[in-house]
Design an enzyme around this catalytic site. Structure first.
Site, mmCIF file in Angstrom:
data_model
loop_
_atom_site.group_PDB
_atom_site.id
_atom_site.type_symbol
_atom_site.label_atom_id
_atom_site.label_comp_id
_atom_site.label_asym_id
_atom_site.label_seq_id
_atom_site.Cartn_x
_atom_site.Cartn_y
_atom_site.Cartn_z
ATOM 1 N N ASP A 1 15.748 -24.254 -16.425
ATOM 2 C CA ASP A 1 14.528 -24.056 -15.471
ATOM 3 C C ASP A 1 13.350 -23.753 -16.356
ATOM 4 O OD1 ASP A 1 15.508 -21.574 -16.755
ATOM 5 O OD2 ASP A 1 15.086 -20.325 -15.126
ATOM 6 N N ASP B 1 11.576 -21.172 -23.115
ATOM 7 C CA ASP B 1 10.663 -20.357 -23.435
ATOM 8 C C ASP B 1 10.601 -19.957 -24.964
ATOM 9 O OD1 ASP B 1 8.713 -18.121 -23.217
ATOM 10 O OD2 ASP B 1 10.240 -16.580 -22.703
ATOM 11 N N ASP C 1 13.217 -15.967 -11.686
ATOM 12 C CA ASP C 1 13.076 -14.824 -11.102
ATOM 13 C C ASP C 1 12.095 -13.781 -12.046
ATOM 14 O OD1 ASP C 1 14.891 -14.637 -13.304
ATOM 15 O OD2 ASP C 1 15.449 -12.560 -12.572
ATOM 16 N N GLY D 1 18.748 -19.731 -13.059
ATOM 17 C CA GLY D 1 17.370 -20.017 -12.890
ATOM 18 C C GLY D 1 17.408 -21.415 -12.358
ATOM 19 N N THR E 1 18.163 -19.958 -26.023
ATOM 20 C CA THR E 1 19.083 -20.046 -25.074
ATOM 21 C C THR E 1 19.556 -21.592 -25.348
ATOM 22 O OG1 THR E 1 18.144 -18.608 -23.489
ATOM 23 C CG2 THR E 1 19.937 -20.145 -22.646
ATOM 24 N N ARG F 1 13.139 -15.838 -6.719
ATOM 25 C CA ARG F 1 13.649 -17.068 -6.646
ATOM 26 C C ARG F 1 13.474 -18.171 -5.551
ATOM 27 N NH1 ARG F 1 17.130 -16.715 -11.417
ATOM 28 N NH2 ARG F 1 17.974 -14.750 -11.579
HETATM 29 P P1 IMP Z 1 14.420 -18.656 -23.867
HETATM 30 O O1 IMP Z 1 16.041 -18.506 -24.214
HETATM 31 O O2 IMP Z 1 13.646 -17.640 -24.512
HETATM 32 O O3 IMP Z 1 14.120 -20.210 -24.053
HETATM 33 O O4 IMP Z 1 14.544 -18.346 -22.254
HETATM 34 C C1 IMP Z 1 15.083 -18.843 -21.550
HETATM 35 C C2 IMP Z 1 15.507 -18.228 -20.225
HETATM 36 O O5 IMP Z 1 14.508 -17.041 -20.126
HETATM 37 C C3 IMP Z 1 15.160 -19.118 -18.915
HETATM 38 O O6 IMP Z 1 16.160 -19.845 -18.487
HETATM 39 C C4 IMP Z 1 14.703 -18.150 -17.985
HETATM 40 O O7 IMP Z 1 15.954 -17.653 -17.310
HETATM 41 C C5 IMP Z 1 14.283 -17.170 -18.677
HETATM 42 N N1 IMP Z 1 12.373 -17.081 -18.458
HETATM 43 C C6 IMP Z 1 11.758 -17.288 -19.616
HETATM 44 N N2 IMP Z 1 10.382 -17.143 -19.379
HETATM 45 C C7 IMP Z 1 10.412 -17.001 -17.870
HETATM 46 C C8 IMP Z 1 9.541 -16.742 -16.944
HETATM 47 O O8 IMP Z 1 8.361 -17.140 -17.195
HETATM 48 N N3 IMP Z 1 9.727 -16.570 -15.812
HETATM 49 C C9 IMP Z 1 11.297 -16.495 -15.272
HETATM 50 N N4 IMP Z 1 12.187 -16.566 -16.178
HETATM 51 C C10 IMP Z 1 11.838 -16.892 -17.667
HETATM 52 MG MG MG Z 2 17.332 -19.345 -17.167
#
Ligand code: IMP
Ligand code: MG
Length: 176
Positions: A98, A101, A157, A42, A105, A163
């Protein structure tokens, strides 16, 4: 039912903000051993623009991570699919994401990287969705805070599509 792409953050707004972040990082990392670590896939577009907005010598690395399947909800499981090419001991790491959320991660990557003894480690994310936080993580450099919508474009994506859109957009279902 077809899909409609609605712009949330325009190309111009993104470019302006990325230049500001680059200037901020340039000030903060002068004289340091800056390594930008892009979290794949991303961050590839954001990292490419951000790196060119930083007026310092720096190293660029990529880290392959898989945290999502084909759907749009976090599995909570973070798998490293490609590691850094060199050690980071004594270096000043900026993790480039990117979007933060749930935070799972970044939390996982911060834990992992700390075991490698960098001199410092900070997070730079283009987007943050605070409504979905499951674990609090520091976002030291942030582009935009957005509401709880699934966004695509500028590297992000939906099932590997969109993307290459130059703006950040929302995919909406439409009748026609
Ligand atoms: P986290 O671990 O939930 O913080 O999410 C991390 C990853 O989820 C990001 O680096 C994105 O690749 C993916 N992600 C989270 N939200 C979105 C979104 O709204 N659109 C696309 N990818 C997302
Ligand atoms: Mg990502």
């Amino acid at each position: 039912m077809s899909q409609r792409i609605v712009t949330l953050i325009s190309e111009e707004e993104i470019q302006k903000r990325v230049k500001e972040l680059g200037a901020q990082l340039t000030e903060a990392y002068r004289g340091k051993h800056l390594v930008l670590v892009g979290v794949l896939k991303g961050s590839f577009v954001f990292l490419a623009d951000l790196a060119r907005a930083i007026d310092l010598p720096c190293r660029i690395e990529f880290l392959g991570v898989r945290s999502y399947g084909e759907g749009t909800t976090s599995s909570g499981v973070v798998q490293i699919t490609q590691d850094l090419s060199r050690p980071i001991e004594g270096e000043d790491i900026v993790l480039v994401e990117d979007i933060v959320d749930t935070g799972l991660t970044i939390a996982h990557l911060l834990d992992l990287f700390r075991t490698r003894h960098p001199s410092s480690i900070k997070v730079c994310a283009l987007l943050h969705k605070p409504a979905r936080t499951r674990i609090q993580v520091p976002v030291d450099y942030l582009g935009f805070t957005i509401e709880d919508k699934f966004v695509v474009g500028y590297g992000l994506d939906w099932a590997e599509k969109y993307r290459n859109l130059p703006s950040i957009s929302v995919v909406e279902a439409s009748e026609s």
